[in-house]
Design an enzyme around this catalytic site. Structure first.
Site, PDB file in Angstrom:
ATOM      1  N   HIS A 110      -1.470   0.732   7.190  1.00  0.00           N
ATOM      2  CA  HIS A 110      -2.221   0.851   5.856  1.00  0.00           C
ATOM      3  C   HIS A 110      -1.898   2.374   5.369  1.00  0.00           C
ATOM      4  O   HIS A 110      -2.164   3.184   6.228  1.00  0.00           O
ATOM      5  CB  HIS A 110      -3.297   0.561   5.920  1.00  0.00           C
ATOM      6  CG  HIS A 110      -4.308   0.838   4.475  1.00  0.00           C
ATOM      7  ND1 HIS A 110      -3.857  -0.192   3.491  1.00  0.00           N
ATOM      8  CD2 HIS A 110      -5.030   1.579   4.180  1.00  0.00           C
ATOM      9  CE1 HIS A 110      -4.637   0.349   2.484  1.00  0.00           C
ATOM     10  NE2 HIS A 110      -5.625   1.324   2.762  1.00  0.00           N
TER      11      HIS A 110
ATOM     12  N   CYS B 217       0.612  -1.218   0.025  1.00  0.00           N
ATOM     13  CA  CYS B 217      -0.027  -0.059   0.072  1.00  0.00           C
ATOM     14  C   CYS B 217       0.981   1.464  -0.128  1.00  0.00           C
ATOM     15  O   CYS B 217       0.382   2.319  -0.497  1.00  0.00           O
ATOM     16  CB  CYS B 217      -1.134  -0.057   1.154  1.00  0.00           C
ATOM     17  SG  CYS B 217       0.003  -0.334   2.633  1.00  0.00           S
TER      18      CYS B 217
ATOM     19  N   ASP C   1      -7.527   5.140  -2.156  1.00  0.00           N
ATOM     20  CA  ASP C   1      -7.253   4.149  -1.152  1.00  0.00           C
ATOM     21  C   ASP C   1      -7.269   2.763  -2.328  1.00  0.00           C
ATOM     22  O   ASP C   1      -8.088   2.498  -2.987  1.00  0.00           O
ATOM     23  CB  ASP C   1      -8.351   3.644  -0.341  1.00  0.00           C
ATOM     24  CG  ASP C   1      -8.086   2.900   0.825  1.00  0.00           C
ATOM     25  OD1 ASP C   1      -7.287   1.988   0.616  1.00  0.00           O
ATOM     26  OD2 ASP C   1      -8.533   2.981   1.923  1.00  0.00           O
TER      27      ASP C   1
END
Length: 277
Positions: free
Chosen positions: A122, A20, A137
């Site tokens: 994250h 991520c 995202d």
């Protein structure tokens, strides 16, 4: 009027493994500029410099003298210092949102261009592209459009839920070559705003309604300043968005807890049935 960057297209990366941080950096830059190997090299360089500083400054260097990296985990998660170094390559500055110099962004976030958000390993970015705000995202199939009213409320809810938020300032790249699908890194894609909206709506229709649980207590109960459409979107999507990010981060660390929580209501229901017989 200045032309739309990247031909009006949006660059989005879908979650791959635990990369991520890579997805976050690339969506800030709006193009496949960095790979996990690029960030790993930056992490290694930072580790070396930190060890040298500790050796020069003190004999008790402690953990910094070990071979374990302090800037990238075995699972592939990178530190904020790595993200900062990557973006510095493009003359971009990463500033904590609670820093005094970022105070204007706390008041009028819609006047900025990008935010980086982090919680429990994250990372994701919220970025203004061609005058419109999107949530990039990587847990979502496509970037989600934000109104400027929803942007402010969403950032407030993240802060209230313990997320670290960083402001990104500087001269963002105007163009990234879009020659073919091979120009991407394998998990990135170029989407028109219309395609992104269509994909988001399609995903929303196929997903089950979000279940309210203890996580909802971390979000603002009332947002009277939002327009009605924004308030409805906030109610439907905000809890699901944050739960998905946190669940992905904590999945490996708390399986036993989740199992216990699932099984408890069944036991309570059985006891209630026996009492009523």
């Amino acid at each position: 009027m200045e032309g739309a960057s990247n031909g009006g297209m949006l660059y989005h990366e879908v979650q791959e493994s635990k990369l991520c941080a890579v997805h976050c950096v690339n969506t800030v830059l709006q193009g496949p500029f960095f790979s996990e190997f690029d960030l790993a090299a930056l992490a290694s360089d930072l580790d070396s410099k930190e060890r040298q500083m500790m050796l020069q400054g003190s004999a008790s260097a402690g953990d910094f003298l070990s071979e374990e990296s302090h800037n990238v985990s075995l699972g592939g998660d990178f530190s904020i210092q790595v993200l900062q170094k990557a973006l510095e390559v493009w003359d971009l500055q990463v500033i904590p949102l609670d820093c005094p110099v970022a105070e204007p962004a706390q008041i009028d976030p819609e006047l900025e261009n990008a935010f980086i958000c982090h919680l429990h390993d994250h990372w994701f970015c919220i970025r203004k592209v061609n005058g419109e705000w999107y949530n990039f995202d990587s847990l979502y199939a496509a970037p989600q459009h934000f109104s400027k009213f929803y942007l402010s409320a969403y950032l407030d809810s993240l802060k209230g839920s313990g997320w670290s938020i960083f402001l990104v300032r500087g001269n963002f790249p105007k163009e990234c070559p879009i020659s073919s699908s091979e120009a991407s890194n394998g998990y990135g894609q170029w989407l028109s705003p219309e395609d992104a909206e269509r994909i988001t709506k399609s995903c929303n229709l196929t997903q089950a309604p979000p279940q309210r649980n203890n996580m909802t207590r971390q979000h603002p109960g009332e947002l009277p300043s939002l327009a009605e459409a924004d308030l409805q979107f906030l109610s439907d999507m905000e809890d699901e968005d944050l739960r998905a990010a946190i669940a992905a981060s904590l999945m490996d660390s708390a399986p036993a807890t989740a199992s216990a929580e699932v099984s408890t209501p069944k036991t309570e229901n059985k006891d209630m049935e026996e009492k009523t017989e």
